[in-house]
Scaffold this motif. Structure first.
Motif, PDB file in Angstrom:
ATOM      1  N   ARG B  13      12.319  61.529  42.644  1.00  0.00           N
ATOM      2  CA  ARG B  13      12.313  60.545  43.744  1.00  0.00           C
ATOM      3  C   ARG B  13      13.405  60.842  44.751  1.00  0.00           C
ATOM      4  O   ARG B  13      13.209  60.681  45.959  1.00  0.00           O
ATOM      5  CB  ARG B  13      12.457  59.128  43.177  1.00  0.00           C
ATOM      6  CG  ARG B  13      11.179  58.612  42.510  1.00  0.00           C
ATOM      7  CD  ARG B  13      11.180  57.105  42.358  1.00  0.00           C
ATOM      8  NE  ARG B  13      12.240  56.627  41.492  1.00  0.00           N
ATOM      9  CZ  ARG B  13      12.121  56.482  40.159  1.00  0.00           C
ATOM     10  NH1 ARG B  13      10.983  56.768  39.553  1.00  0.00           N
ATOM     11  NH2 ARG B  13      13.116  56.038  39.439  1.00  0.00           N
ATOM     12  N   LEU B  43       6.870  52.793  47.101  1.00  0.00           N
ATOM     13  CA  LEU B  43       7.770  52.438  45.999  1.00  0.00           C
ATOM     14  C   LEU B  43       8.374  51.073  46.300  1.00  0.00           C
ATOM     15  O   LEU B  43       8.416  50.650  47.450  1.00  0.00           O
ATOM     16  CB  LEU B  43       8.907  53.472  45.889  1.00  0.00           C
ATOM     17  CG  LEU B  43       8.570  54.852  45.367  1.00  0.00           C
ATOM     18  CD1 LEU B  43       9.736  55.804  45.611  1.00  0.00           C
ATOM     19  CD2 LEU B  43       8.252  54.800  43.881  1.00  0.00           C
ATOM     20  N   LYS B  44       8.859  50.411  45.256  1.00  0.00           N
ATOM     21  CA  LYS B  44       9.533  49.133  45.473  1.00  0.00           C
ATOM     22  C   LYS B  44      10.917  49.368  46.060  1.00  0.00           C
ATOM     23  O   LYS B  44      11.637  50.275  45.627  1.00  0.00           O
ATOM     24  CB  LYS B  44       9.684  48.385  44.143  1.00  0.00           C
ATOM     25  CG  LYS B  44       8.413  47.741  43.666  1.00  0.00           C
ATOM     26  CD  LYS B  44       8.687  46.908  42.418  1.00  0.00           C
ATOM     27  CE  LYS B  44       7.388  46.368  41.859  1.00  0.00           C
ATOM     28  NZ  LYS B  44       7.568  45.779  40.528  1.00  0.00           N
ATOM     29  N   GLN B  47      13.565  49.552  43.496  1.00  0.00           N
ATOM     30  CA  GLN B  47      13.624  50.845  42.805  1.00  0.00           C
ATOM     31  C   GLN B  47      14.520  51.825  43.590  1.00  0.00           C
ATOM     32  O   GLN B  47      15.345  52.533  43.011  1.00  0.00           O
ATOM     33  CB  GLN B  47      12.194  51.401  42.703  1.00  0.00           C
ATOM     34  CG  GLN B  47      12.099  52.788  42.098  1.00  0.00           C
ATOM     35  CD  GLN B  47      12.273  52.742  40.605  1.00  0.00           C
ATOM     36  OE1 GLN B  47      11.419  52.289  39.893  1.00  0.00           O
ATOM     37  NE2 GLN B  47      13.426  53.204  40.131  1.00  0.00           N
ATOM     38  N   LYS B  50      18.128  50.926  43.348  1.00  0.00           N
ATOM     39  CA  LYS B  50      18.653  51.259  42.017  1.00  0.00           C
ATOM     40  C   LYS B  50      18.922  52.776  41.906  1.00  0.00           C
ATOM     41  O   LYS B  50      19.970  53.198  41.438  1.00  0.00           O
ATOM     42  CB  LYS B  50      17.648  50.823  40.945  1.00  0.00           C
ATOM     43  CG  LYS B  50      18.211  50.947  39.536  1.00  0.00           C
ATOM     44  CD  LYS B  50      17.191  50.599  38.471  1.00  0.00           C
ATOM     45  CE  LYS B  50      17.717  51.010  37.111  1.00  0.00           C
ATOM     46  NZ  LYS B  50      16.636  51.275  36.159  1.00  0.00           N
ATOM     47  N   ASP B  51      17.943  53.579  42.363  1.00  0.00           N
ATOM     48  CA  ASP B  51      18.112  55.036  42.282  1.00  0.00           C
ATOM     49  C   ASP B  51      19.357  55.485  43.047  1.00  0.00           C
ATOM     50  O   ASP B  51      20.145  56.298  42.559  1.00  0.00           O
ATOM     51  CB  ASP B  51      16.891  55.749  42.888  1.00  0.00           C
ATOM     52  CG  ASP B  51      15.661  55.646  42.007  1.00  0.00           C
ATOM     53  OD1 ASP B  51      15.795  55.281  40.830  1.00  0.00           O
ATOM     54  OD2 ASP B  51      14.552  55.943  42.508  1.00  0.00           O
TER      55      ASP B  51
END
Lengths: 214, 214
Positions: B13, B43-44, B47, B50-51
């Protein structure tokens, strides 16, 4: 549970299980276990049991999986118990490489046509299978005539979206996109293959292992 | 947190974020948000936040991300703030296609050599970049001489393991494997690119959407 609701990584893992099951059968084995599959694929046995449980009960507790039955079931689940006709748009290096790629034919994906706009390529044939290169103007006609269900995009990034739109107009069922860009599509199933992403994931790990902070 | 401990899907990602950030910069934008990145990449937003949080604080709450800073940071994280020399083993269709693939060069992956055992190919050059094809016997020498850090396996499946072992012996840092088989390797970072897996994932979804049980 409908395969539509199966998460994408599960689909990828099912394909890995299928390949591994084939290898085990070729080695003369009859049964396997989630533990053995897990060791060969660097996955947890519990993950494998969970993935397979989406599709019913394949193994008996303590008895393992019957490999032939598992292969047959996976082929049905993955949709490769039937052959698929494939058309590749772009007869450049990648399109040519794909049309000669034995790994696809082996699994029932048959490249039946390439399409290009270069007049010097149109009317010629590619590889040992002698796959014809047609004009892009014939795209819709040939998709119908040759029952092409899967379109592959192997054109430069700046042409990828317009080619994808045309494939959808021609009624294609699914698209595998090799152009390094995100496509915006409706009413068609899309799978991206981005080669540079694999290289970046690799160097991320090399870089991290030599320069990483803990 | 060491990048070694970052899960594999996160690495993939991060490479997607990098590509998207480049696109936005090319469109003349200065800032973005996790919401915008999420919409473009399906994508959310949570997410994405967080990444990126694995690697520190990129954005100010409510202010979004500065694109230039985000690109620079992602390039550092992905290890592409430096160039990487690449050697491809196998000068067949896939090896040749890769050595002409602009998407790699753009990100700093420079194919500097191909290796093959076919005498009629050795000593010739590939593509507009005129990349030389060397004999497989020169593998270790050229890896050292040309500072090759990444080896690409583009040989038939039955030769892939022995080529991989030789690359490791020659001190390669990472391997991108295009042969459709699982390799067993120690002390090297490996990334598999399996084209048929993408086709199977596609037909799984086509098949499921037309034959799926709910």
């Amino acid at each position: 549970m409908s395969p539509k609701k199966i998460p994408d990584p599960v689909a990828k893992r099912l394909a890995l299980y299928h390949r591994c099951v084939n290898t085990l059968l070729n080695q003369g084995k009859d049964t396997t276990s989630s533990k053995e599959l897990g060791e060969r694929l660097s996955l947890k046995a519990s993950q494998i049991r969970k993935d397979l449980s989406y599709f019913g009960d394949f193994g008996k507790r303590g008895m393992g999986y019957n490999l032939k039955y598992l292969r047959e079931s996976l082929e049905h689940i993955l949709g490769i118990s039937k052959p698929w006709n494939v058309g590749i748009v772009g007869a450049g290096n990648i399109g040519t490489a794909l049309s000669n790629y034995q790994g696809l034919l082996k699994d029932g994906y048959k490249v039946v046509a390439l399409f290009d706009r270069n007049p010097s390529k149109i009317g010629t044939f590619v590889g040992t299978q002698k796959i014809p290169i047609y004009s892009l103007n014939e795209l819709c006609d040939k998709i119908k005539e040759l029952s092409i269900e899967i379109g592959v995009i192997a054109v430069p990034a700046n042409h990828a979206q317009s080619i994808a739109d045309r494939l959808v107009e021609c009624g294609i069922k699914g698209i595998v996109n090799f152009a390094p860009m995100k496509l915006y599509l409706k009413n068609v199933i899309l799978e991206d293959v981005d080669i540079s992403i694999s290289f970046k994931s690799l160097t991320f790990k090399i870089w991290g292992s030599s320069h990483g902070k803990t």
